[in-house]
Motif scaffolding. Structure first.
Motif, PDB file in Angstrom:
ATOM      1  N   TYR A  47       0.826  -1.210   0.000  1.00 23.89           N
ATOM      2  CA  TYR A  47       0.000   0.000   0.000  1.00 23.89           C
ATOM      3  C   TYR A  47       0.862   1.263   0.000  1.00 23.89           C
ATOM      4  CZ  TYR A  47      -4.620  -2.136   0.531  1.00 23.89           C
ATOM      5  OH  TYR A  47      -5.788  -2.819   0.319  1.00 23.89           O
ATOM      6  N   ARG A  70      -0.299   6.700   6.909  1.00 25.96           N
ATOM      7  CA  ARG A  70       0.652   7.774   6.637  1.00 25.96           C
ATOM      8  C   ARG A  70       2.026   7.145   6.436  1.00 25.96           C
ATOM      9  NH1 ARG A  70       0.951  12.536  10.661  1.00 25.96           N
ATOM     10  NH2 ARG A  70       0.847  10.917  12.285  1.00 25.96           N
ATOM     11  N   ALA A 124       3.922   4.889  -5.271  1.00 22.42           N
ATOM     12  CA  ALA A 124       2.814   5.043  -4.324  1.00 22.42           C
ATOM     13  C   ALA A 124       1.488   5.208  -5.070  1.00 22.42           C
ATOM     14  CB  ALA A 124       3.072   6.239  -3.414  1.00 22.42           C
ATOM     15  N   TRP A 125       0.545   4.406  -4.734  1.00 23.05           N
ATOM     16  CA  TRP A 125      -0.767   4.427  -5.420  1.00 23.05           C
ATOM     17  C   TRP A 125      -1.918   4.620  -4.445  1.00 23.05           C
ATOM     18  CZ3 TRP A 125      -4.285   0.746  -3.870  1.00 23.05           C
ATOM     19  CH2 TRP A 125      -3.766  -0.319  -3.107  1.00 23.05           C
ATOM     20  N   TYR A 126      -1.701   4.260  -3.176  1.00 23.18           N
ATOM     21  CA  TYR A 126      -2.776   4.351  -2.196  1.00 23.18           C
ATOM     22  C   TYR A 126      -2.487   5.526  -1.271  1.00 23.18           C
ATOM     23  CZ  TYR A 126      -5.877   3.097   1.668  1.00 23.18           C
ATOM     24  OH  TYR A 126      -6.848   3.117   2.637  1.00 23.18           O
ATOM     25  N   HIS A 127      -3.477   6.367  -1.082  1.00 24.07           N
ATOM     26  CA  HIS A 127      -3.266   7.557  -0.271  1.00 24.07           C
ATOM     27  C   HIS A 127      -4.347   7.638   0.803  1.00 24.07           C
ATOM     28  CE1 HIS A 127      -0.239   8.934  -3.125  1.00 24.07           C
ATOM     29  NE2 HIS A 127      -1.084   8.610  -4.070  1.00 24.07           N
ATOM     30  N   GLN A 164      -3.723   9.417   4.171  1.00 23.27           N
ATOM     31  CA  GLN A 164      -3.441  10.831   4.394  1.00 23.27           C
ATOM     32  C   GLN A 164      -2.120  11.141   3.714  1.00 23.27           C
ATOM     33  OE1 GLN A 164      -3.513  11.789   8.543  1.00 23.27           O
ATOM     34  NE2 GLN A 164      -5.462  10.768   8.915  1.00 23.27           N
ATOM     35  N   ALA A 165      -1.964  12.357   3.255  1.00 21.87           N
ATOM     36  CA  ALA A 165      -0.754  12.733   2.539  1.00 21.87           C
ATOM     37  C   ALA A 165       0.454  12.641   3.456  1.00 21.87           C
ATOM     38  CB  ALA A 165      -0.887  14.166   1.987  1.00 21.87           C
ATOM     39  N   GLU A 166       1.606  12.324   2.868  1.00 25.31           N
ATOM     40  CA  GLU A 166       2.839  12.299   3.617  1.00 25.31           C
ATOM     41  C   GLU A 166       3.180  13.680   4.125  1.00 25.31           C
ATOM     42  OE1 GLU A 166       7.571  11.201   2.997  1.00 25.31           O
ATOM     43  OE2 GLU A 166       6.054  10.504   1.602  1.00 25.31           O
ATOM     44  N   HIS A 220       9.270   4.539  -3.372  1.00 26.55           N
ATOM     45  CA  HIS A 220       7.990   4.933  -2.776  1.00 26.55           C
ATOM     46  C   HIS A 220       7.305   6.059  -3.539  1.00 26.55           C
ATOM     47  CE1 HIS A 220       5.015   6.569  -0.089  1.00 26.55           C
ATOM     48  NE2 HIS A 220       5.738   7.656   0.119  1.00 26.55           N
ATOM     49  N   ARG A 221       8.014   7.148  -3.792  1.00 29.07           N
ATOM     50  CA  ARG A 221       7.352   8.295  -4.439  1.00 29.07           C
ATOM     51  C   ARG A 221       6.931   7.967  -5.863  1.00 29.07           C
ATOM     52  NH1 ARG A 221       7.242  12.749  -1.462  1.00 29.07           N
ATOM     53  NH2 ARG A 221       8.719  12.978   0.266  1.00 29.07           N
TER      54      ARG A 221
END
Length: 473
Positions: free
Chosen positions: A343, A423, A460-463, A465-467, A456-457
């Motif tokens: 995730y 997160r 990343a496909w699942y959000h 809460q934003a990093e 990761h950046r």
């Protein structure tokens, strides 16, 4: 109700199929599975029906349909694409009171074929009365997922014991309660796991206990179920079924609220959750609790975050169950490492980054990190995943660096992975803890160390809460 749902006994009965194409082949196979003797009337046969003829499984009359073909037949199916032939078959069948089905012509049918879930001898038929065959198939697909394939073998087991139970328990209401308990308890779960001999022994034990008296107990069964990392959609079908059948659920603090919401509403819930240095129940008490609940005849689910055998102490619990003779099963779950990493878009292995992965726990019986062989974990071609390591991370960081891990090795921490509250904070081995602290990261959290974190950046496909924004260098 437009149609009366019935089940016809066709074993050894003569049945007629008019037509030799692909649709006819499906109907012929359905009749053969029911044990019918099948005759096909068609000028020519398609490949599938011809193969059945060569195998000696059907009889073939190579000509057009004649009304006399229906003489002596138990039922008839017309599977041609010619309306006039279908009408002739339907009229001749109705004149002789022979049940008739005409494919894709509900107005000519005396009966219709349902969508079938076959767990013989358990058979479920689903029909929309011809209104939407596709919808019937979709409903069947849902039932297929919900019903374990072993239901048929369970029915055969019940059949073998049926007369013995009737003699041993002459009172009908007591007998019904016994069957309900047995077919939802240990024998069923063992059968679903492919342990047929053990299921039969368990059934023998339950019947012996019941005849000894209702208070003799011994009917219970324990399921150690992996709840996964949080997202309820990651539960296995078996885990979901058990949660909805359980009498009591003994759960850990890592089980998400979303998964807890799937438990049967009237099931008893017992919190056995552990946090660092704070145990709701000591492990030995949990072990004894599972035994006691099972001996009370309850269907017990021991619900653990992630997978029961990955830092879940499931092995310790089943050792006690084995010692006490309590039947049990293990239902694996998606462990936090695989679920949270996926995730977060961090592959645990990647041919350009890591060819192996190691799972370690941030604390043990001896104390945080004290039993870890750190030297073996320092490998630039390996991803290191640390469970329950948030509080111990400064020591973990220092130990890795002391044993040769570069301070600028990439690392990530994932809080409440796979849930909407997920997160992800990334950094290096030397600064990750400070970044996570500044972001307010709390347990449950998983730490991933290795060059795969660089992906990761990008991936990343699942959000959830934003990093949090990156800290200034």
């Amino acid at each position: 109700m437009q149609y009366l749902p019935i089940f016809l006994r066709l074993a050894g009965q003569p049945c007629l199929v008019v037509g030799g194409g692909e649709i006819a082949a499906r109907k012929v196979n359905a009749l053969l599975r029911a044990g019918a003797r099948v005759r096909v009337v068609a000028p020519a046969l398609g490949e599938d029906v011809h193969r059945l003829l060569l195998a000696g499984r059907i009889e073939h009359l190579a000509r057009r349909f004649e009304p006399s073909d229906l003489d002596g037949q138990a039922l008839v199916i017309s599977a041609t694409d010619r309306r006039e032939v279908n009408e002739a078959v339907a009229a001749a069948a109705q004149a002789r009171n022979v049940p008739v089905n005409v494919v894709d012509c509900p107005d000519l049918c005396g009966f219709i074929f349902p969508a079938i879930v076959d767990r013989s001898p358990v058979v479920i038929a689903v029909s929309t009365g011809g209104a939407s065959p596709v919808l019937a198939r979709l409903v069947r697909a849902r039932l297929e997922m919900a019903l374990p394939a072993a239901y048929g073998r369970l029915a055969l087991l019940a059949e073998r014991f049926r007369q013995r139970v009737k003699v041993a328990l002459p009172d009908a209401s007591r007998r019904r309660r016994f069957w309900e308990a047995a077919l939802q308890g240990g024998p069923a779960e063992l059968m679903f796991n492919g342990q047929d001999a053990a299921a039969e022994r368990c059934f023998e034990g339950l019947l012996a206990a019941e005849t000894a008296g209702p208070a003799s107990g011994g009917r219970g069964f324990v399921s150690l179920v992996g709840a996964g990392p949080g997202d309820p959609d990651l539960l296995t079908l078996r885990a979901l079924r058990l949660l909805q059948e359980a009498d009591v659920v003994v759960y850990d603090r890592l089980v998400s609220a979303e998964v807890m919401g799937l438990i049967r509403t009237d099931a008893e819930r017992i919190n056995a959750g552990k946090a660092s240095s704070r145990h709701t129940l000591p492990q030995e008490e949990i072990n004894c609790l599972l035994v006691r609940l099972a001996r009370e005849g309850k269907r017990v689910v021991r619900l653990k975050g992630g997978d029961p055998f990955i830092f879940g102490r499931g092995g310790e619990e089943i050792e006690t169950l084995l010692e006490q003779g309590i039947p049990f099963q293990i239902v694996p779950g998606v462990t936090a490492a695989t679920g949270c990493a996926a995730y977060a878009g961090i592959p645990l292995t990647h041919r350009d980054h890591a060819q192996s992965v190691a799972f370690v726990t941030g604390h043990s019986r001896e104390g945080q990190g004290s039993s870890v062989d750190w030297a073996r974990l320092v490998n630039p071609q390996q991803t290191l995943v640390v469970y329950m390591g948030l509080q111990a991370f400064p020591e973990i960081r220092d130990q890795l660096i002391r044993h040769g891990c570069p301070a600028d090795t990439l690392a990530a921490i994932i809080e409440q992975g796979t849930t909407v509250r997920q997160r992800v904070v990334t950094g290096t081995l030397v600064d990750l803890y400070e970044r996570a602290t500044a972001a307010g990261i709390v347990s449950p959290a998983l730490i991933i160390i290795g060059s795969v974190v660089a992906l990761h950046r990008q991936l990343a496909w699942y959000h959830g809460q934003a990093e949090p924004p990156a800290q200034p260098d």
